[in-house]
Structures are given as structure tokens and as C-alpha cells.
Design an enzyme around this catalytic site. Structure first.
Site, PDB file in Angstrom:
ATOM      1  N   LYS A   6       0.826  -1.224   0.000  1.00  8.63           N
ATOM      2  CA  LYS A   6       0.000   0.000   0.000  1.00  8.63           C
ATOM      3  C   LYS A   6       0.858   1.272   0.000  1.00  8.63           C
ATOM      4  CE  LYS A   6      -2.293   1.111   3.790  1.00  8.63           C
ATOM      5  NZ  LYS A   6      -2.000  -0.143   4.476  1.00  8.63           N
ATOM      6  N   THR A  17       3.944   1.563  -0.917  1.00  9.80           N
ATOM      7  CA  THR A  17       4.700   1.608  -2.168  1.00  9.80           C
ATOM      8  C   THR A  17       3.854   2.185  -3.290  1.00  9.80           C
ATOM      9  OG1 THR A  17       5.967  -0.322  -1.456  1.00  9.80           O
ATOM     10  CG2 THR A  17       6.055   0.228  -3.789  1.00  9.80           C
ATOM     11  N   ARG A  23       1.962   8.362   7.481  1.00  5.01           N
ATOM     12  CA  ARG A  23       2.237   8.200   8.901  1.00  5.01           C
ATOM     13  C   ARG A  23       3.731   7.918   9.120  1.00  5.01           C
ATOM     14  NH1 ARG A  23      -0.829   3.220  10.596  1.00  5.01           N
ATOM     15  NH2 ARG A  23      -0.215   2.638   8.495  1.00  5.01           N
ATOM     16  N   ALA A  26      -3.833   1.200  12.820  1.00  3.44           N
ATOM     17  CA  ALA A  26      -5.256   1.180  12.475  1.00  3.44           C
ATOM     18  C   ALA A  26      -6.001   0.020  13.114  1.00  3.44           C
ATOM     19  CB  ALA A  26      -5.434   1.124  10.961  1.00  3.44           C
ATOM     20  N   PHE A  74      -3.429  -0.425   7.383  1.00  2.00           N
ATOM     21  CA  PHE A  74      -4.039  -1.727   7.106  1.00  2.00           C
ATOM     22  C   PHE A  74      -5.095  -1.609   6.004  1.00  2.00           C
ATOM     23  CE2 PHE A  74      -2.491  -2.531  11.562  1.00  2.00           C
ATOM     24  CZ  PHE A  74      -1.470  -3.374  11.172  1.00  2.00           C
ATOM     25  N   PHE A  81       3.229  -8.525  -9.428  1.00  2.00           N
ATOM     26  CA  PHE A  81       4.394  -9.362  -9.153  1.00  2.00           C
ATOM     27  C   PHE A  81       4.736 -10.133 -10.427  1.00  2.00           C
ATOM     28  CE2 PHE A  81       3.301  -8.201  -4.976  1.00  2.00           C
ATOM     29  CZ  PHE A  81       4.342  -8.523  -4.118  1.00  2.00           C
TER      30      PHE A  81
END
Length: 555
Positions: free
Chosen positions: A70, A72, A93, A272, A300, A380
Site C-alpha cells: 500500500k 509503495t 504516517r 489502524a 491496514f 508481481f
């Protein structure tokens, strides 16, 4: 293949003064912390441009050991927007040392989609977490000292809510006994530690608009109950001023940059799964005042950080996201569908089909707020064309679009199509933000709205303790506060073993924790813990430094 830290160490950072200038900040509006990081002194109440920028929230499916990426994707999307000529900033954050030294890792992105200086950000950064830990424990010391010095507030030692904190995973400190050693060592009582990111001071820091707001919120913290079962607050103890002094620098957002030199603000770090999971209001508001597009993320999955961003942060920020991006990987979806971790590199359309329900529920949860939703498929190398097409077709069936994101390897170039689609979606969006619940709804109504609309569950069940607490809260006028659900991140339910998209489940609330300074009630579900433990092989075992100060093993 280079590791994240090797890529970060090879990068050439621009002086933070140049990044500040690129962001539209003047020299007197930053306090440099060395060459490549700074504190921002910008007053969030002073408008920098006529309209706030557009806000893009990045969230994800429920996380798995297979990885989603996330942060990234957040960094890659921001770099892609910047490369397309849009004035862009990131609001993230700060990482906690708990996961950095434990299992999950840091929160600075990965590959060629990172914020730098990666090692500094993941370790001590500008000292915000240390200041929070010191302020929190100063309050704990003052509380116990008041009891020792004659207990003028008549605090009942059996009804103390305020624990101590440490920013590391240490299960041995969850339950402790303090005050042993004789009359000069304090009053013996049971105590315990939470991780720093679970501290109410962390929540308060991320929701405060300025120093005075911070101080007023600190004053409202409920520390304990007296022998008459009335709440005792920080205002009663009289140390709000001292705690605010300890946090006078921590409240200022931090400015850094991506590998591609996109300005990034990193500030605050509540988890979270046990807190509200978003960066600070000041960080996001500052970015919105400076940039045309702001990319932010919530901790999350959409069921935790996404929901809390919408229901806790948006009312304080005064602006809802203009678009939401839900991140997923084929690997993680196959795991949600029952595929073993060892088999995720093999094509498995059956497992993928079974796992797509998790993505579907998280998409629908975000669409519930009236915001347009896009999906970023973090690619991927083992993903097959058939698997990717299955994801795209499924997402299209829910009225959304899916875009491949190859940002780990390509940086912003790997999210060019996603960035273009985000801009187009925002330009064409017409729907208004729709809150999940109303402010005057009762706690149980809010809980049911979260479980049924966000998690896809059936009902909420309160323990006898939780039920009694709500009745007691009603006497104090706390029963209609917003809800922060403390729940496992691995499942939509409160059972981490129920992967995918379980149905007809009940979420069990074992107790509530009132956090009046932050302005919400924390609902503890299942066996969720506010002090995590280290895994059998913690990341700390792989981290080292050589005679030249070169760090290795930090991802």
C-alpha cells in the site's frame, strides 16, 4: 536484486530547502533537521490558495503475509502525478519501531517508490515518538505520585485506565505490578504497558489543529475513576501544560522527499488495528493547502484505516477524499482464497476467484461513502495474464476500474495509467460524501453500521462488561462518541483465521476504552492486544551496521 535500503542508500537526496521551495514553503516556514528533513511551521489556519487540493486516499484489501504494498503504491502514484506535471504532495504516517524491529517492517514504501531518508524515518526520525513516549510516561508518573502523596483526588488504584507505553513490541510488559520495594517506592498496584502508537496522546497529536487545541484535548483525558466512580482527568491532575511543552515540536509535521523528489509530509503514527490509523490532520491539511493533488494512506485495509479515515478524520479535516484507491495483489487474493503461501507463484484461478470476495467487500465499503473507487493491482512477476484479467473483470462488475501498478521496479512510471485515471475520475466525479453514521447515533448504532456496511457482517455482541460500560458512559454523555474499532487486520471479522469475505458473522466487543481527549470510544474486539509481541524471528536479528555506519538488513 537490490534491497529497499540499498536502493535508498544509492539515492541522491536534494537539500530539504529545495524540497520546501518546490512545495511552496518559504525559508522561515521550515526548521531543518540536518540536510534532508525538516519540521514545518506553517499555520494550517492560513489559506495558501483559494481552494484546497484534491485528496486521494490509498487503502487496501485485508493484509496477508503475501504482501500488498500500500505505501509503495502511495509513493508511486504521487510520483506519477508529479511526473505528469501536477503539483503533488504525499501525507503519510511515521513508522513505529514495533513493526520495524518485529515482523511487518517499516512504512516508507519499497523499491523505487520510497520516501527518503529511509533509515532515519524508520528509526528515530525527528524524535516525535520519543517525545510522545516521554509525555505519556510523565503523565503516568504524575498520576502515581498523586496517589503516593496522599491521594488528594481520591483515585481508586483498582480503576486506573492510564498505562505506560514503549515504542517496541514487548509482550512481557502487558501486565505488570508496580510500587514494590517498600513505602518509599510508591503504592503497589497492577499496571501494564501499551505500545506508543496506541497511546491516546498519539491520537490527540494526530487530531489536534494547533498547540492550544492539543492542550485542551490533553486536559480531557480520562485517567482513572475515584472511589465515587467519577472520572479523573488530566485537568484534575494539573499537568496538561507540562505535557504540551514536551510535545511542542512533535506537533509540527515533518517534511522529506521521495526518490523522485516529490515533497512528502510524514507525521503521526497510530496503528489502524488498535487506534485510528491515519497521519495527522495538520499534515494532510498542510499538504492540501500547498499542492493540487495530495496522496495519503490509511493503515491496514479499508475495513480499518479506510473506515476510520472517513469516520474519524474527515470530520476533523473538513474534507473527504476525492477518490479512493484500493490496493490488491494477485498473490494476496489467492491467499485469501485458500492458497498456501508456498504455492502463490503458481497460477490458481480457483483460489483467486474464491479470494476476490475480500477485494469486493473492501471496494463496496469505500463506495458506501459516495466516493469513486479505483483498484491498483500491485504486480508481481509471477502474476499471469489470466489472473490479472480475472481481477479486472471482477472489479469492472462492481462499477470500478483496475489498473496495474509496477511501482516497486519502475517508480512513478509504473503508475502512469493509474495516475491518469485518478485525475480523470476526480474531474468527472459528482457524488457527495455520505457519512456512515450520524453524530447523534448511539454507540451500538455506530457499531452495527461499521460491522454491517464495512465488514459485511451480521451483528454486534457486547460482553456483560461492555454493556455495563455503555450504560455508565451514557451517564457522563459519552455514549454517542465516534467509534474506533480495535480489531484484527487480517480478517473482515474479529477472527484472524476467517480469510476472504466471511458472511453472517458476529463481532464481539469485550470492552470499551473512553478516550475523551481524542474524542472517541475504542471498542476492543476478540483477543486484540494493544502491546504486540515479537515473532520467533524478529527483523532485529537481521539488522546490522558496519564500521562506516552503513546499515544493512533494514528491509
Amino acid at each position: 536484486m537490490k534491497t529497499d535500503i540499498e536502493i535508498a542508500q544509492e539515492a541522491t537526496a536534494l537539500p530539504i530547502s529545495e524540497i520546501a521551495e518546490k512545495a511552496g514553503l518559504q525559508a522561515h516556514e521550515i526548521e531543518p533537521y540536518g540536510y534532508d528533513k525538516a519540521k514545518i511551521k506553517l499555520d494550517p489556519k492560513v489559506a495558501r490558495k483559494q481552494d484546497l487540493g484534491k485528496l486521494i486516499l490509498v487503502t487496501s484489501i485485508n493484509p496477508t503475509p503475501a504482501g500488498e504494498g500500500k505505501s509503495t503504491v502511495t509513493v508511486g502514484l504521487a510520483d506519477a502525478l508529479s511526473q505528469a506535471g501536477h503539483q503533488t504532495m504525499i501525507a503519510l504516517r511515521e513508522p513505529s519501531l514495533g513493526p520495524v524491529m518485529g515482523l511487518k517492517g517499516g512504512a516508507t514504501g519499497g523499491g523505487y517508490s520510497q520516501v527518503i531518508p529511509m533509515a532515519d524515518i524508520n528509526l528515530h526520525f525527528t524524535g516525535d515518538f520519543h517525545a510522545l513516549t516521554s509525555a505519556h510516561n510523565t503523565l503516568a508518573a504524575a498520576l502515581d505520585n498523586s496517589i503516593y502523596q496522599g491521594n488528594p483526588l481520591h483515585i481508586d488504584p483498582r480503576r486506573i485506565l492510564w498505562k505506560r507505553v514503549l515504542d517496541i513490541n514487548d509482550r512481557a510488559l502487558r501486565h505488570t505490578t508496580i510500587g514494590l520495594g517498600g513505602p518509599t517506592s510508591g503504592v503497589p498496584r497492577e499496571d501494564g504497558f501499551d505500545i506508543t502508537v496506541a497511546s491516546e496522546l498519539m491520537a490527540i497529536l494526530t487530531l489536534s489543529t494547533d498547540l492550544q487545541d492539543l492542550k485542551h484535548r490533553i486536559e480531557k483525558i480520562v485517567l482513572a475513576y475515584n472511589y465515587d466512580k467519577e472520572p479523573v482527568t488530566v485537568a484534575d491532575l494539573g499537568v496538561a501544560g507540562a505535557l504540551t511543552v514536551l510535545l511542542k515540536d512533535a506537533i509540527k509535521p515533518n517534511l522529506v522527499q521521495t526518490l523522485d523528489h516529490t515533497p512528502a509530509i510524514i507525521h503521526g503514527g497510530p496503528f489502524a488495528n488498535i487506534a485510528q490509523g491515519t497521519n495527522s490532520v495538520q499534515a494532510t491539511k498542510t499538504a492540501l493547502q500547498l499542492a493540487d493533488y495530495v496522496v495519503t494512506e490509511a493503515g491496514f485495509g479499508a475495513d480499518l484505516g479506510g473506515e476510520k479515515f472517513m469516520d474519524i478524520k474527515v470530520p476533523r479535516l473538513g474534507k473527504a477524499p476525492d477518490a479512493v484507491v484500493v490496493v490488491a495483489t494477485v498473490r494476496a487474493l489467492k491467499h485469501h482464497g485458500g492458497a498456501a503461501l508456498a504455492d502463490l507463484n503458481q497460477e490458481n484461478l480457483s483460489a483467486l476467484s474464491a479470494g476476490l470476495g475480500n477485494l469486493g467487500q473492501n471496494i463496496k465499503a469505500m463506495q458506501r461513502y459516495g466516493r469513486p473507487v479505483l483498484v491498483a493491482v500491485n504486480r508481481f512477476t509471477a502474476d499471469t495474464d489470466a489472473e490479472i484479467k480475472m481481477v479486472e473483470d471482477f472489479v469492472a462488475g462492481l462499477g470500478a476500474q483496475a489498473f496495474l501498478a509496477d511501482v516497486w521496479a519502475q517508480g512513478g512510471a509504473g503508475a502512469a495509467d493509474l495516475a491518469q485515471a485518478v485525475v480523470k475520475t476526480i474531474d468527472e466525479a459528482k457524488a457527495d460524501f455520505v457519512p456512515l453514521y450520524q453524530a447523534d447515533d448511539g454507540a451500538l448504532e455506530k457499531l452495527q453500521a461499521i460491522v454491517q456496511n464495512i465488514y459485511g457482517g451480521a451483528a454486534v455482541e457486547l460482553s456483560a462488561k461492555a454493556d455495563k460500560q455503555l450504560k455508565d458512559f451514557a451517564k457522563h454523555g459519552w455514549d454517542k462518541l465516534p467509534i474506533v474499532m480495535a480489531k484484527t487486520q487480517y480478517s473482515l471479522s474479529d477472527d484472524p483465521k476467517k480469510l476472504g469475505a466471511p458472511k453472517d458473522f458476529t463481532v464481539h466487543i469485550r470492552e470499551f476504552v473512553p478516550k475523551l481527549g481524542a474524542g472517541f470510544l475504542v471498542a476492543l474486539t476478540g483477543s486484540i492486544l494493544t502491546m504486540p509481541g515479537l515473532p520467533k524471528h524478529p527483523a532485529a536479528l537481521d539488522i546490522d551496521i558496519d564500521e562506516n555506519g552503513q546499515i544493512t538488513g533494514l528491509f
